[in-house]
Scaffold this active site. Structure first.
Site, PDB file in Angstrom:
ATOM      1  N   THR A 148       0.839  -1.191   0.000  1.00  0.00           N
ATOM      2  CA  THR A 148       0.000   0.000   0.000  1.00  0.00           C
ATOM      3  C   THR A 148       0.873   1.239   0.000  1.00  0.00           C
ATOM      4  O   THR A 148       1.846   1.327   0.759  1.00  0.00           O
ATOM      5  CB  THR A 148      -0.913   0.009   1.240  1.00  0.00           C
ATOM      6  OG1 THR A 148      -1.814  -1.101   1.180  1.00  0.00           O
ATOM      7  CG2 THR A 148      -1.713   1.295   1.324  1.00  0.00           C
ATOM      8  N   SER A 149       0.551   2.203  -0.874  1.00  0.00           N
ATOM      9  CA  SER A 149       1.236   3.487  -0.931  1.00  0.00           C
ATOM     10  C   SER A 149       2.735   3.283  -1.205  1.00  0.00           C
ATOM     11  O   SER A 149       3.099   2.775  -2.258  1.00  0.00           O
ATOM     12  CB  SER A 149       0.987   4.279   0.351  1.00  0.00           C
ATOM     13  OG  SER A 149       1.468   5.588   0.235  1.00  0.00           O
ATOM     14  N   SER A 150       3.612   3.633  -0.272  1.00  0.00           N
ATOM     15  CA  SER A 150       5.039   3.382  -0.474  1.00  0.00           C
ATOM     16  C   SER A 150       5.295   1.897  -0.698  1.00  0.00           C
ATOM     17  O   SER A 150       6.165   1.513  -1.482  1.00  0.00           O
ATOM     18  CB  SER A 150       5.830   3.878   0.745  1.00  0.00           C
ATOM     19  OG  SER A 150       7.214   3.670   0.583  1.00  0.00           O
ATOM     20  N   TYR A 172      -1.574  -1.253  -4.233  1.00  0.00           N
ATOM     21  CA  TYR A 172      -2.687  -0.432  -3.801  1.00  0.00           C
ATOM     22  C   TYR A 172      -2.224   1.006  -3.618  1.00  0.00           C
ATOM     23  O   TYR A 172      -1.414   1.291  -2.739  1.00  0.00           O
ATOM     24  CB  TYR A 172      -3.237  -0.948  -2.468  1.00  0.00           C
ATOM     25  CG  TYR A 172      -3.907  -2.299  -2.515  1.00  0.00           C
ATOM     26  CD1 TYR A 172      -5.280  -2.418  -2.708  1.00  0.00           C
ATOM     27  CD2 TYR A 172      -3.163  -3.470  -2.356  1.00  0.00           C
ATOM     28  CE1 TYR A 172      -5.902  -3.665  -2.741  1.00  0.00           C
ATOM     29  CE2 TYR A 172      -3.772  -4.722  -2.381  1.00  0.00           C
ATOM     30  CZ  TYR A 172      -5.143  -4.804  -2.578  1.00  0.00           C
ATOM     31  OH  TYR A 172      -5.752  -6.048  -2.606  1.00  0.00           O
ATOM     32  N   HIS A 292      -6.836   7.733  -0.434  1.00  0.00           N
ATOM     33  CA  HIS A 292      -5.513   7.123  -0.601  1.00  0.00           C
ATOM     34  C   HIS A 292      -5.450   5.676  -0.132  1.00  0.00           C
ATOM     35  O   HIS A 292      -4.689   4.892  -0.680  1.00  0.00           O
ATOM     36  CB  HIS A 292      -4.468   7.955   0.135  1.00  0.00           C
ATOM     37  CG  HIS A 292      -3.060   7.490  -0.071  1.00  0.00           C
ATOM     38  ND1 HIS A 292      -2.510   7.316  -1.330  1.00  0.00           N
ATOM     39  CD2 HIS A 292      -2.088   7.152   0.819  1.00  0.00           C
ATOM     40  CE1 HIS A 292      -1.263   6.893  -1.206  1.00  0.00           C
ATOM     41  NE2 HIS A 292      -0.981   6.774   0.084  1.00  0.00           N
TER      42      HIS A 292
END
Length: 308
Positions: A148-150, A172, A292
């Site tokens: 997720t994200s980073s 994601y 996000h």
């Protein structure tokens, strides 16, 4: 057909009693003997409750990669995800890497991390996989990554730099592989190599340009690449929604597949599935009105990995 089993030859199952005693199946455990090289990322592992399996068998490996301001422990509990309980029933192990930076972000910007065997956090994660293969019955022919994200950015980096290791990844709320690259990373910062232009969704390239970036990180590689699943919320205000289309451009070019159509309300109301080719190599999920943190869709993901 890729055959990454060259990573390590497996002749025995979990031969270290001391190491086995340090890890409790059914709980998230720090692997104290993992050397944390070339970076200081820590290795945590979740072994299914029935470990070691009887009869003995190799277990698929899922690498679950946390976001900025997170760590292995927080991602283990992230959104009450079902990765651990499904690992118990479906018999796979989970590696939870924990980033070495104070802010919990992964290095997805330096050439070291982007390049095959170049060093950086990506190679440390690959070393965790090798360690799991050697010590925890990990199956080198069934290795997957999700983040997720980073962590999503790192999943894309791993798919590009280590196609000889990974078989499929799920990202994601991330960005394309290489999008965060900067000539000089920012060592010691909370957000190593943060690229605002990419984060804002302002980096636009052709599919060929994106694909060439991926191929350039491991130019000697002539085999196939991991299958890729991309998830993104339309209201993402951290890594903006245009990154969704750019990532799909990238991986559809790498796999040589064309967009074939959308399916609305798949896998649930408000999501739109975008299929490429026969849908087995590249697929995207756009989440209308979601910000996000796109919720993890474990069963959709594990089906994509052929684990259910």
């Amino acid at each position: 057909m890729r055959a990454p089993s060259h990573l390590l030859a497996i002749s025995t199952l979990l031969t270290s009693p001391a190491l086995s005693a340090a890890i409790t199946p059914g709980t998230l455990s720090l692997v104290p003997s993992f050397p944390s090289i070339p970076t200081a990322a820590k290795m945590y592992i979740y072994l299914p409750t029935s470990f070691p399996p009887s009869p003995p068998k190799l277990l698929p490996i899922l690498v679950a990669i946390h976001h900025c301001n997170g760590n292995a422990t927080s991602y283990f509990r992230f959104m009450n995800n079902l990765y651990p309980s499904l690992a118990d029933s479906l018999q796979y192990l989970i590696i939870y890497p924990s980033a070495p930076t104070t802010g919990g972000c992964w290095d997805v910007s330096s050439l070291a991390s982007l390049t095959h065997n170049g060093g950086g956090d990506s190679q440390t994660i690959v070393n965790m996989i090798k360690y799991a293969i050697e010590n925890f019955n990990g199956d080198p022919d069934r290795v997957f990554a999700s983040g997720t994200s980073s962590g999503a950015m790192m999943a894309n980096v791993l798919a590009g730099a280590y196609p000889d290791v990974f078989h499929a990844v799920s990202a994601y709320s991330g960005v394309p592989d290489g999008c965060f690259h900067v000539d000089t990373a920012l060592p010691g910062t909370n957000n190593p190599g943060w690229n605002r232009t990419c984060a804002e969704g302002l980096v636009v390239k052709t599919g060929q340009e994106w694909g060439d970036m991926v191929r350039g990180y491991f130019p000697e590689w002539k085999g196939g690449y991991p299958r890729v699943m991309i998830w993104h919320g339309t209201e993402d205000d951290v890594l903006r929604y245009p990154n969704y289309a750019e990532a799909l451009k990238q991986w559809s070019n790498v796999h040589g597949v064309e967009f074939v159509g959308n399916v609305t309300d798949d896998p649930e109301r408000g999501y739109t599935k975008s299929a490429y080719g026969d849908g087995t190599k590249v697929v995207g999920y756009s989440a209308k009105g979601v910000g996000h943190n796109v919720p993890i869709h474990e069963l959709v993901e594990l089906e994509f990995y052929d684990l259910v």
